[in-house]
Write an enzyme that holds these catalytic residues in place. Structure first.
Site, PDB file in Angstrom:
ATOM      1  N   HIS A 155       4.141  -9.486   7.524  1.00  0.00           N
ATOM      2  CA  HIS A 155       2.814 -10.066   7.269  1.00  0.00           C
ATOM      3  C   HIS A 155       1.758  -9.441   8.174  1.00  0.00           C
ATOM      4  O   HIS A 155       0.641  -9.158   7.736  1.00  0.00           O
ATOM      5  CB  HIS A 155       2.841 -11.580   7.479  1.00  0.00           C
ATOM      6  CG  HIS A 155       3.354 -12.355   6.309  1.00  0.00           C
ATOM      7  ND1 HIS A 155       4.652 -12.224   5.846  1.00  0.00           N
ATOM      8  CD2 HIS A 155       2.752 -13.256   5.482  1.00  0.00           C
ATOM      9  CE1 HIS A 155       4.822 -13.024   4.805  1.00  0.00           C
ATOM     10  NE2 HIS A 155       3.685 -13.659   4.557  1.00  0.00           N
ATOM     11  N   HIS A 204       8.459 -15.480  13.504  1.00  0.00           N
ATOM     12  CA  HIS A 204       8.445 -14.175  14.157  1.00  0.00           C
ATOM     13  C   HIS A 204       8.336 -14.319  15.660  1.00  0.00           C
ATOM     14  O   HIS A 204       7.663 -15.230  16.166  1.00  0.00           O
ATOM     15  CB  HIS A 204       7.257 -13.326  13.679  1.00  0.00           C
ATOM     16  CG  HIS A 204       7.515 -12.580  12.417  1.00  0.00           C
ATOM     17  ND1 HIS A 204       8.475 -11.594  12.299  1.00  0.00           N
ATOM     18  CD2 HIS A 204       6.935 -12.669  11.191  1.00  0.00           C
ATOM     19  CE1 HIS A 204       8.470 -11.112  11.062  1.00  0.00           C
ATOM     20  NE2 HIS A 204       7.556 -11.762  10.379  1.00  0.00           N
TER      21      HIS A 204
END
Length: 240
Positions: A155, A204
């Site tokens: 992303h 993440h």
């Protein structure tokens, strides 16, 4: 149409930037982005960022409850909505919308260039994820579903590749410095916000996001430099 003419067609109608030192600055930023990515990747491979990653990831969680992110409930909902702006479906629609606008404006070369640069950038980003194959964080509860490896953040890298590359294309068609600044600031804010949302949602490690940003920025700089080179070539004696 010859191959040379086809290459020059990719930048037809784009403006040239007035600052003579800008290509040098962009080239320096490109080099810094590549260096930063490689440095982060090396430290991740040697597990040297573990303490920092854990500290920052936990900073986004309520002490004593790893399932509860900091802030009011609306902030969690906002982050979930924000992170969707860096996903494949929405990014694909945005790229197609911009490319479609260029096509209906009869700017076929820039439309093709936009699609090619973004497809190549996102493909390389995905290839790097498969190469490093880093596991997702298991320190906190993940607030959205994920299946792919963690490093670099897809992303973060894709949002930087798409939004910043689109910004470098769009500003080539306007003369106003205010408009150019606005487009770049919006692209940067989207890229930063999406990256932060990935850490907030627990999907993440912070180093994944930092590496994704470094990759995306360097790719957008490369795309800008390619346009600059093609524009200089097009304006040469054989392309005038």
């Amino acid at each position: 149409m010859s191959n040379v003419a086809a290459l020059r067609e990719l930048v037809r109608g784009m403006r040239d930037m007035r600052l003579a030192t800008l290509p040098v600055a962009v080239a320096a930023l490109f080099g810094f982005g590549v260096f930063a990515f490689l440095q982060i990747a090396e430290e991740v491979s040697e597990a040297e960022l573990g303490q920092f990653d854990r500290w920052l990831l936990l900073a986004f969680r309520t002490p004593g409850d790893m399932a509860d992110p900091i802030g009011p409930p609306w902030l969690e909902e906002f982050m979930i909505e924000l992170t969707a702006l860096g996903g494949y479906p929405l990014l694909t629609l945005i790229v197609l919308a911009v490319a479609g606008f260029l096509v209906v404006s009869e700017r076929y070369g820039p439309a093709l260039y936009t699609i090619l640069s973004i497809v190549l950038g996102t493909s390389l980003s995905h290839g790097l994820k498969l190469l490093y194959d880093r596991p997702r964080p298991d320190l906190v509860e993940q607030l959205v579903s994920v299946q792919t490896p963690s490093f670099p953040s897809g992303h973060a890298s894709m949002s930087a590749v798409v939004y910043l590359t689109l910004a470098t294309v769009i500003i080539r068609f306007v003369d106003s410095m205010a408009v150019r600044a606005y487009v770049l600031v919006v692209a940067l804010l989207l890229t930063l916000g999406i990256g932060v949302s990935r850490v907030y949602l627990g999907v993440h490690w912070p180093s994944d996001v930092a590496a994704g940003w470094a990759f995306g920025v360097s790719w957008a700089c490369l795309a800008w430099l390619v346009v600059t080179g093609l524009r200089a070539w097009r304006q040469g004696p054989s392309g005038s």
